[in-house]
Design a protein around this motif. Structure first.
Motif, mmCIF file in Angstrom:
data_model
loop_
_atom_site.group_PDB
_atom_site.id
_atom_site.type_symbol
_atom_site.label_atom_id
_atom_site.label_comp_id
_atom_site.label_asym_id
_atom_site.label_seq_id
_atom_site.Cartn_x
_atom_site.Cartn_y
_atom_site.Cartn_z
ATOM 1 N N UNK A 121 -4.017 14.928 -4.539
ATOM 2 C CA UNK A 121 -5.031 13.900 -3.817
ATOM 3 C C UNK A 121 -6.052 14.586 -3.075
ATOM 4 N N UNK A 122 -5.569 15.590 -2.411
ATOM 5 C CA UNK A 122 -6.370 16.507 -1.458
ATOM 6 C C UNK A 122 -7.484 17.204 -2.353
ATOM 7 N N UNK A 123 -6.814 17.877 -3.279
ATOM 8 C CA UNK A 123 -7.513 19.003 -4.151
ATOM 9 C C UNK A 123 -8.792 18.075 -4.779
ATOM 10 N N UNK A 124 -8.749 16.625 -5.179
ATOM 11 C CA UNK A 124 -9.640 16.052 -5.767
ATOM 12 C C UNK A 124 -10.771 15.720 -4.709
ATOM 13 N N UNK A 125 -10.327 15.612 -3.386
ATOM 14 C CA UNK A 125 -11.283 15.229 -2.240
ATOM 15 C C UNK A 125 -11.766 16.514 -1.397
ATOM 16 N N UNK A 126 -11.474 17.753 -1.746
ATOM 17 C CA UNK A 126 -11.974 18.809 -0.994
ATOM 18 C C UNK A 126 -13.667 18.956 -1.233
ATOM 19 N N UNK A 127 -14.213 18.454 -2.269
ATOM 20 C CA UNK A 127 -15.610 18.714 -2.234
ATOM 21 C C UNK A 127 -16.184 17.718 -1.388
ATOM 22 N N UNK A 128 -15.585 16.934 -0.767
ATOM 23 C CA UNK A 128 -15.943 16.003 0.283
ATOM 24 C C UNK A 128 -15.594 16.329 1.395
ATOM 25 N N UNK A 129 -15.086 17.411 1.820
ATOM 26 C CA UNK A 129 -14.782 17.891 3.149
ATOM 27 C C UNK A 129 -13.446 17.390 3.714
ATOM 28 N N UNK A 130 -12.571 17.034 2.697
ATOM 29 C CA UNK A 130 -11.252 16.475 3.024
ATOM 30 C C UNK A 130 -10.453 17.573 3.076
ATOM 31 N N UNK A 131 -9.535 17.767 4.011
ATOM 32 C CA UNK A 131 -8.409 18.635 3.761
ATOM 33 C C UNK A 131 -7.055 18.065 4.053
ATOM 34 N N UNK A 132 -6.973 17.016 4.405
ATOM 35 C CA UNK A 132 -5.479 16.199 4.464
ATOM 36 C C UNK A 132 -5.833 14.684 4.370
ATOM 37 N N UNK A 133 -4.783 14.215 3.751
ATOM 38 C CA UNK A 133 -4.565 12.671 3.763
ATOM 39 C C UNK A 133 -3.149 12.401 4.321
ATOM 40 N N UNK A 134 -2.952 11.745 5.280
ATOM 41 C CA UNK A 134 -1.785 11.368 5.723
ATOM 42 C C UNK A 134 -0.942 10.627 4.724
#
Length: 820
Positions: free
Chosen positions: A764-777
């Motif tokens: 999930x985090x890998x999909x969102x790294x381009x958006x600046x996300x490094x963690x989802x609780x």
């Protein structure tokens, strides 16, 4: 009179066998605890506190006592002198603060769901109805609910103790002599290397087993017999005697067929103790079966930790140090082994990696919530999640594939046996082969290429690929190691093998099953060892009078410890039969060979089947002088080491960046569990474990409101997945046999749960790294995913990995469920 025995069709070990116990289980021709009905049996219902923390000022029971067919109503004050305190078997430090835990609260309740009174009636329905008539007056007290605030003693869960801090347990590689100084490694990396600092939340989970807990106590015989839906009949028997002052020889505990446990029935419960107290008082059988809501609310919970981690590495990605600072929520009491669960994880944060320096600090904390204890994996899933998330963060910092940084740092196959920075000796493994096989099945390179295309096209549905390369310590043992950690029991297991006169075999094991397929796997082992037909082996377990000695089932120990005990007992049978066979064949014992269930004279065609020797032993007409007429044998096995299964799990997740919805595209795992006894059973264990770990990543969370009430106390709110919520998994295995047991097995029951959670969250985090996300609780609900994207700025994705973003609000400890 002759004994006959058909030759086995072929080796049983490694063969797919449908579980022999399944026919009775799936057709209902079995005995669950709640099925048991005894003459004159009474039923009890629990009155439970609605408050997380309150003083009991008055309990009015007259109306309940006057209700139809009510026999008695008791309060904690009524049984204060005889009910004792539930035991804690693992005080992790001599200074551990451990509150007394009465089965029925006497003057104060410390979590919502705690028992304050018990109604006994002639039927379960009448007991439940009357329980509604018990009127309890409470003076509500401030409740310690937020884990971080509780650690600061802002509000005290037990005011009389003066603190919420139960125990501080520390492992430091420099002090232990297993590695260097971690603070020096981190300081050096701040100057000329890389330092990754992250904080992760392990949410509170509920085991949610299929069969709710149930207990029946019959005091009317020479012994007090307890039937209980438990994982630990032998341990329960010992602790009932120790707490209630009843001679252990006068207690018999039976765990009939048990519908799942996952650690949730690795407990001695208030309900077991108070039901026994009531049965003894009334002189009649008494039963209690919990409702599902009671199970979710008052049976123990799992996980519930804050993890603060610091990883140091050289600029090329070679790791140099790992520091773990842990807060672990014990709930309102220190349960049977709950305080020690984080200690199990302490040895696994370094995982498969060659860290030169390591430090682990764990503060256990008391709160006004249901107490926590072992849940499938017990400390190892928490550790694996943290280190596998952290290795992904290191890869992102370096701008390399996550598998590259893992391979750079893992133990290579030629380095086994390998002593880790945590002081454990891994006996065998091959991470390279397992990973290569997983990549091939998964189609790793093709999925990475698809991911890049989606990023370049700004596809609203992004593809993430998650990696988890794990190992675990299982087969909870050896006893000396457990003793060094102040654990209250050993790690051995006991077995007996009985040769019946007809050539059939009875196997007695102290490992008590609750769905794992013990009867089938153990039958296969014995069939091969003794050369008898698989169908001719009967496995007996779960009754302390039948199998009088054992340490039960948890920690993936059944096969690697219990199975090895069975092997050793079977080998003793062969050795006892050898001189009898030699005598009957008029040969020297030294010339007798045993193979395929047959004793033969070396160099001749003379021989006898094991069944023939068993019958001759029973008849005892022609035995050697001084040889007893019995082949039955016992063995108690205490391992010299843990076992260390490992594997590589790969997960592809699709994430809708506009709605936050996530869906699993593909999941592949290749596990190395040593030699496989029954591939069909292994497949079932892996599938079940995967779903539990995936559920933590995506769905499950125990949520309390601001008053401490569990608001996820039904399956409407506590989201246990069904088959419809999952996909078909691709599973495979590689094999490097364990070198510490004769079967070469490593254990599989917890592997899927341990490895899958970080694989999913990493995806999930890998999909969102381009958006600046490094963690989802966790759990990664659509709302949390959507918020993570927007909190990161909601900007358009970039084709390269963005710099890590950390917002303290993302990890604020919430108890009101508002972010569900």
């Amino acid at each position: 009179m002759t004994a006959t025995q058909e030759a086995p069709a072929g080796p049983e070990i490694g063969r797919d066998r449908r579980r022999k116990e399944d026919q009775r289980l799936i057709t209902g021709r079995t005995r669950w605890t709640d099925n048991i009905t005894l003459p004159g049996m009474l039923h009890c219902a629990m009155v439970r506190s609605p408050f997380a923390h309150a003083r009991i000022t008055n309990i009015a029971t007259d109306e309940a006592k006057a209700a139809p067919n009510v026999v008695t109503v008791i309060t904690g004050a009524d049984v204060a002198e005889e009910q004792g305190s539930l035991p804690n078997a693992w005080p992790i430090t001599p200074e551990q603060v451990t509150p007394a835990h009465p089965p029925v609260a006497v003057d104060r309740v410390t979590f919502a769901g705690e028992i304050v009174a018990v109604v006994v009636a002639r039927s379960a329905a009448e007991a439940r109805d009357a329980a509604e008539l018990v009127d309890v007056d409470y003076e509500e007290l401030p409740a310690a609910l937020d884990l971080k605030e509780a650690a600061e003693d802002t509000v005290l869960a037990h005011p009389d103790l003066g603190t919420n801090k139960s125990a501080l347990w520390v492992f430091d590689s420099a002090q232990a002599g297993t590695g260097g100084n971690v603070d020096e490694a981190i300081d050096k990396a701040r100057g000329d290397g890389i330092v990754i600092e992250r904080e992760y939340r392990q949410q509170r989970l509920i085991p949610a087993f299929m069969e709710p807990r149930s207990v029946v106590v019959d005091p009317t015989g020479e012994q007090i017999t307890m039937w209980s839906a438990t994982q630990i009949p032998h341990i329960l028997k010992f602790l009932l005697a120790a707490v209630l002052g009843v001679s252990e020889s006068k207690i018999r505990v039976i765990a009939p067929d048990v519908g799942g446990g996952f650690g949730g029935k690795l407990q001695t419960t208030p309900e077991e103790f108070i039901t026994m107290v009531l049965a003894r008082r009334l002189g009649k059988p008494v039963k209690y079966t919990e409702t599902r809501s009671e199970s979710l609310m008052a049976a123990h919970h799992g996980r519930d930790q804050w993890q603060k981690l610091t990883l140091s590495a050289e600029k090329d990605g070679t790791v140099t140090g790992l520091k773990v600072e842990l807060l672990a929520d014990l709930g309102s009491y220190v349960s049977l082994v709950g305080g020690g669960v984080p200690v199990l994880g302490a040895f696994m944060y370094n995982a498969i990696y060659k860290f030169p320096a390591y430090q682990f600090n764990c503060q256990t904390v008391l709160t006004n919530k249901t107490w926590t204890d072992a849940y499938r994996g017990a400390g190892r899933p928490e550790a694996t999640f943290a280190i596998e998330r952290l290795m992904d963060e290191l890869a992102a910092e370096l701008g390399v594939d996550p598998l590259v940084v893992r391979e750079q740092n893992w133990i290579r196959h030629e380095e086994f046996p390998f002593t880790t920075v945590a002081g454990l000796e891994y006996d065998s493994g091959n991470y390279e082969i397992a990973t290569a096989r997983a990549k091939e099945i998964f189609g790793y390179d093709d999925l990475r290429a698809e991911q890049q295309r989606r990023r370049e096209s700004n596809d609203p549905v992004q593809l993430g690929i998650g990696v988890s390369t794990f190992t675990e310590m299982c087969g909870l043992a050896p006893s000396r190691v457990l003793g060094s950690l102040d654990y209250g029991a050993g790690g051995w297991e006991h077995a007996a093998v009985r040769m019946l006169p007809t050539g059939k075999v009875e196997v007695l094991t102290g490992a008590s099953a609750h769905g794992q397929g013990h009867e089938t796997a153990f039958s296969q082992i014995v069939a091969d060892r003794l050369g008898v037909a698989y169908e001719d082996v009967e496995v007996l377990h779960g009754d302390t009078q039948v199998s009088h000695k054992g340490l039960d089932t948890y920690g993936s120990r059944s096969l690697v410890v219990g199975g090895e005990a069975i092997v050793r007992a079977a080998d003793k049978v062969i050795e006892k039969a050898r001189p009898i066979a030699a005598h009957l064949l008029e040969a020297s014992t030294d010339d007798i060979e045993f193979s395929g269930g047959r004793f033969s004279v070396r160099g001749t065609d003379q021989g006898l089947a094991m069944a023939e020797v068993a019958l001759a032993t029973f008849a005892a007409h022609n035995l050697p002088d001084g040889v007893e007429p019995s082949l039955d044998s016992d063995a108690t096995y205490d391992p010299v080491n843990f076992s260390y299964p490992h594997g590589t799990h790969l997960c592809a997740m699709e994430v809708d960046t506009e709605t936050g919805a996530v869906s699993m595209r593909k999941y592949t795992c290749v596990d190395d569990i040593g030699n496989v006894i029954n591939p069909l059973i292994v497949g079932g264990q892996v599938h079940g474990g995967l779903v539990q770990g995936i559920a933590q990543a995506l769905w499950e969370e125990a949520v309390h409101d601001e008053a401490g009430t569990l608001v996820s106390a039904s399956f409407v709110d506590y989201l246990v997945p069904t088959a419809a919520d999952t996909i078909s998994f691709d599973i495979d295995h590689t094999t490097t046999p364990s070198t510490t047991n004769s079967l070469g097995t490593k254990g599989v029951g917890e592997a899927g749960t341990i490895a899958s959670t970080p694989a999913v969250v990493n995806a999930v985090v890998d999909a969102l790294r381009p958006f600046g996300v490094h963690d989802v609780r966790m759990p990664c609900t659509p709302e949390r995913v959507w918020r993570a994207i927007n909190d990161a700025g909601g900007r358009e994705p970039t084709t390269g990995d963005a710099a890590p973003h950390f917002d303290p609000a993302d990890t604020a400890d919430r108890t009101d469920g508002a972010d569900q």
